[in-house]
Motif scaffolding. Structure first.
Motif, PDB file in Angstrom:
ATOM      1  N   PRO A 161      84.393  -7.130  24.957  1.00  0.00           N
ATOM      2  CA  PRO A 161      84.921  -8.438  25.335  1.00  0.00           C
ATOM      3  C   PRO A 161      84.189  -8.986  26.550  1.00  0.00           C
ATOM      4  CG  PRO A 161      86.681  -6.829  25.007  1.00  0.00           C
ATOM      5  CD  PRO A 161      85.392  -6.074  24.992  1.00  0.00           C
ATOM      6  N   ASP A 162      84.170 -10.311  26.724  1.00  0.00           N
ATOM      7  CA  ASP A 162      83.496 -10.896  27.866  1.00  0.00           C
ATOM      8  C   ASP A 162      84.250 -10.561  29.151  1.00  0.00           C
ATOM      9  OD1 ASP A 162      85.449 -13.198  28.544  1.00  0.00           O
ATOM     10  OD2 ASP A 162      85.102 -13.402  26.391  1.00  0.00           O
ATOM     11  N   ARG A 163      83.584 -10.808  30.282  1.00  0.00           N
ATOM     12  CA  ARG A 163      84.135 -10.404  31.576  1.00  0.00           C
ATOM     13  C   ARG A 163      85.478 -11.065  31.861  1.00  0.00           C
ATOM     14  NH1 ARG A 163      78.715 -11.368  32.697  1.00  0.00           N
ATOM     15  NH2 ARG A 163      79.161 -13.385  33.644  1.00  0.00           N
ATOM     16  N   ILE A 164      85.611 -12.352  31.491  1.00  0.00           N
ATOM     17  CA  ILE A 164      86.857 -13.068  31.756  1.00  0.00           C
ATOM     18  C   ILE A 164      88.009 -12.446  30.980  1.00  0.00           C
ATOM     19  CG2 ILE A 164      88.017 -15.292  31.523  1.00  0.00           C
ATOM     20  CD1 ILE A 164      85.295 -16.620  31.982  1.00  0.00           C
ATOM     21  N   THR A 165      87.752 -12.087  29.707  1.00  0.00           N
ATOM     22  CA  THR A 165      88.790 -11.459  28.888  1.00  0.00           C
ATOM     23  C   THR A 165      89.189 -10.107  29.455  1.00  0.00           C
ATOM     24  OG1 THR A 165      87.949 -12.559  26.901  1.00  0.00           O
ATOM     25  CG2 THR A 165      89.365 -10.646  26.571  1.00  0.00           C
ATOM     26  N   VAL A 166      88.189  -9.323  29.867  1.00  0.00           N
ATOM     27  CA  VAL A 166      88.472  -8.012  30.448  1.00  0.00           C
ATOM     28  C   VAL A 166      89.345  -8.150  31.685  1.00  0.00           C
ATOM     29  CG1 VAL A 166      87.447  -6.035  31.635  1.00  0.00           C
ATOM     30  CG2 VAL A 166      86.395  -6.899  29.537  1.00  0.00           C
ATOM     31  N   MET A 167      88.991  -9.104  32.559  1.00  0.00           N
ATOM     32  CA  MET A 167      89.766  -9.268  33.782  1.00  0.00           C
ATOM     33  C   MET A 167      91.191  -9.740  33.489  1.00  0.00           C
ATOM     34  SD  MET A 167      88.186  -8.192  36.315  1.00  0.00           S
ATOM     35  CE  MET A 167      89.469  -8.754  37.434  1.00  0.00           C
ATOM     36  N   LEU A 206      90.589  -4.671  41.490  1.00  0.00           N
ATOM     37  CA  LEU A 206      90.748  -5.962  40.816  1.00  0.00           C
ATOM     38  C   LEU A 206      90.110  -7.088  41.626  1.00  0.00           C
ATOM     39  CD1 LEU A 206      94.400  -5.729  39.446  1.00  0.00           C
ATOM     40  CD2 LEU A 206      92.279  -5.677  38.123  1.00  0.00           C
ATOM     41  N   ARG A 207      90.279  -7.035  42.954  1.00  0.00           N
ATOM     42  CA  ARG A 207      89.663  -8.075  43.794  1.00  0.00           C
ATOM     43  C   ARG A 207      88.149  -8.007  43.708  1.00  0.00           C
ATOM     44  NH1 ARG A 207      93.989  -6.777  47.400  1.00  0.00           N
ATOM     45  NH2 ARG A 207      92.654  -5.301  48.523  1.00  0.00           N
ATOM     46  N   LEU A 208      87.589  -6.804  43.741  1.00  0.00           N
ATOM     47  CA  LEU A 208      86.131  -6.665  43.668  1.00  0.00           C
ATOM     48  C   LEU A 208      85.595  -7.099  42.303  1.00  0.00           C
ATOM     49  CD1 LEU A 208      85.729  -3.203  45.456  1.00  0.00           C
ATOM     50  CD2 LEU A 208      85.035  -5.434  46.348  1.00  0.00           C
ATOM     51  N   LEU A 209      86.283  -6.680  41.248  1.00  0.00           N
ATOM     52  CA  LEU A 209      85.835  -7.045  39.901  1.00  0.00           C
ATOM     53  C   LEU A 209      85.988  -8.537  39.657  1.00  0.00           C
ATOM     54  CD1 LEU A 209      87.367  -4.060  37.900  1.00  0.00           C
ATOM     55  CD2 LEU A 209      84.926  -4.524  38.212  1.00  0.00           C
ATOM     56  N   ASP A 210      87.017  -9.134  40.239  1.00  0.00           N
ATOM     57  CA  ASP A 210      87.261 -10.559  40.028  1.00  0.00           C
ATOM     58  C   ASP A 210      86.100 -11.399  40.546  1.00  0.00           C
ATOM     59  OD1 ASP A 210      89.112 -12.555  39.044  1.00  0.00           O
ATOM     60  OD2 ASP A 210      89.317 -13.183  41.128  1.00  0.00           O
ATOM     61  N   VAL A 211      85.481 -10.942  41.630  1.00  0.00           N
ATOM     62  CA  VAL A 211      84.338 -11.664  42.187  1.00  0.00           C
ATOM     63  C   VAL A 211      83.196 -11.732  41.174  1.00  0.00           C
ATOM     64  CG1 VAL A 211      82.575 -11.632  43.993  1.00  0.00           C
ATOM     65  CG2 VAL A 211      84.943 -11.076  44.558  1.00  0.00           C
ATOM     66  N   HIS A 212      83.048 -10.679  40.364  1.00  0.00           N
ATOM     67  CA  HIS A 212      81.926 -10.606  39.427  1.00  0.00           C
ATOM     68  C   HIS A 212      82.256 -11.160  38.052  1.00  0.00           C
ATOM     69  CE1 HIS A 212      81.040  -7.554  42.510  1.00  0.00           C
ATOM     70  NE2 HIS A 212      79.769  -7.795  42.253  1.00  0.00           N
ATOM     71  N   SER A 213      83.462 -11.705  37.863  1.00  0.00           N
ATOM     72  CA  SER A 213      83.855 -12.176  36.537  1.00  0.00           C
ATOM     73  C   SER A 213      83.529 -13.647  36.309  1.00  0.00           C
ATOM     74  CB  SER A 213      85.356 -11.943  36.320  1.00  0.00           C
ATOM     75  OG  SER A 213      86.120 -12.727  37.229  1.00  0.00           O
ATOM     76  N   MET A 214      82.722 -14.237  37.200  1.00  0.00           N
ATOM     77  CA  MET A 214      82.314 -15.621  37.003  1.00  0.00           C
ATOM     78  C   MET A 214      81.469 -15.755  35.735  1.00  0.00           C
ATOM     79  SD  MET A 214      81.315 -17.016  40.804  1.00  0.00           S
ATOM     80  CE  MET A 214      79.862 -15.973  40.891  1.00  0.00           C
ATOM     81  N   SER A 215      81.423 -16.952  35.201  1.00  0.00           N
ATOM     82  CA  SER A 215      80.611 -17.209  34.013  1.00  0.00           C
ATOM     83  C   SER A 215      79.133 -17.135  34.367  1.00  0.00           C
ATOM     84  CB  SER A 215      80.928 -18.591  33.436  1.00  0.00           C
ATOM     85  OG  SER A 215      80.505 -19.609  34.338  1.00  0.00           O
TER      86      SER A 215
END
Length: 332
Positions: A253-259, A278-287
């Motif tokens: 799944p894409d990063r947005i879906t995973v997050m 979650l905060r660290l991964l959220d930074v990298h979930s941009m399109s």
């Protein structure tokens, strides 16, 4: 709700997810729910059940097949509710048939929560190939988290009667064997060379791209219905290179879906380590587009320094990923 069995690929998957997640939440007696037909061959993970039971807040609603009251997604949450001695649990209902309920169970358990094992995903693929033979290999691969090549092997071993065409990820129906349609297209072109590619494609039931390929082969004096031979040195060298090439990664799944799914995991949300991750991964979930815009706007004098810092961050994340994978393998 739309019948999932006849719905078409990703757009309808997204609609299904939206309809399921946006449906009304109701309280259902725990004793009224059934656990059967799960894609998890090995059963539930008791450690995960205990972790869910220890979370202080209400767990996200589970998904239940209305007709059979069978749990589609959330067996671990149901077990945790029983461990808490709850009499009822939050539920969203799914109104498709049982075959579609199984597809939804596989898809949700591939994209979030405790992932299905490779053996479980292959077993699920075997079932989906049987119940949805009209779906393309790539479409089933997107549901099960396997490669399209693996789905093709499962389909060949399954020996289920196959339809003349399949539905792809884009929702389009394509013929499995187009040689007869190519033959018809070549006949039309010979009889009337002035026909446009779209006219030929519509009459023969092929795509304009296939019609263009047929015309090109006719112009070269080749038979459009004969498959090209692979005996040349150039083709042989290419095949040898492909044999030693690293297999492509499994579709994920894409990063947005995973997050989106990770944020609903209470074992992450209610621990300091989980919230930090979650905060660290959220930074990298941009399109990808936002990343590209950011890169373009980096001042020239800082590009080299930022590139070095990015490489160092990538090295750290790679180390973290390798440690997580080792721990995951060791847990099995």
């Amino acid at each position: 709700m739309t019948n999932f069995a006849v719905s078409l690929p990703r757009e309808d998957f997204e609609c299904l997810d939206a309809n399921t997640s946006a449906g009304p939440v109701v309280r259902v007696a725990v004793r009224a729910l059934r656990v059967a037909g799960s894609p998890r061959i090995a059963g539930e993970n008791l450690e995960h059940v205990r972790a869910l039971a220890d979370t202080p807040d209400e767990l996200p609603p589970i998904i239940v097949h209305r007709d059979t009251m069978r749990v589609i997604d959330g067996v671990h949450r149901l077990r945790a509710a029983k461990l808490r001695n709850q009499h009822d649990i939050a539920v969203r209902f799914f109104d498709g048939d049982e075959a579609d309920a199984f597809v939804l169970a596989v898809r949700t358990n591939v994209s979030h929560g405790l992932p299905l094992s490779l053996a479980e995903r292959k077993a699920a693929a075997n079932s989906i190939v049987t119940t949805h033979p009209h779906w393309s290999d790539r479409l089933i691969a997107s549901v099960t988290g396997l490669s399209a090549k693996t789905i093709g092997e499962v389909r060949r071993n399954n020996k289920v009667p196959q339809p003349e065409s399949r539905v792809g990820q884009d929702g389009r129906v394509r013929p499995i064997n187009s040689l007869e349609k190519r033959r018809l297209a070549s006949t039309l072109m010979r009889e009337d060379p002035n026909l446009s590619l779209r006219q030929v494609a519509k009459a023969a039931g092929i795509s304009p791209e296939t019609a263009r390929a047929v015309r090109a082969r006719l112009q070269r004096g080749e038979d459009p219905t004969v498959r090209k031979r692979v005996g040349s040195r150039k083709v042989e060298d290419k095949r040898q290179q492909q044999q030693v090439r690293t297999p492509p990664p499994l579709p994920m799944p894409d990063r947005i879906t995973v997050m989106r799914y990770l944020r609903t995991d209470p074992t992450l949300r209610f621990s300091e380590t989980g919230r930090t991750l979650l905060r660290l991964l959220d930074v990298h979930s941009m399109s990808n587009d936002r990343w590209a815009t950011m890169v373009r706007n980096v001042p020239p004098h800082a590009r080299e320094t930022i590139a070095q810092a990015a490489l160092e961050c990538a090295r750290v994340w790679r180390t973290v990923a390798e440690q997580l994978e080792r721990n995951s393998y060791g847990a099995h």
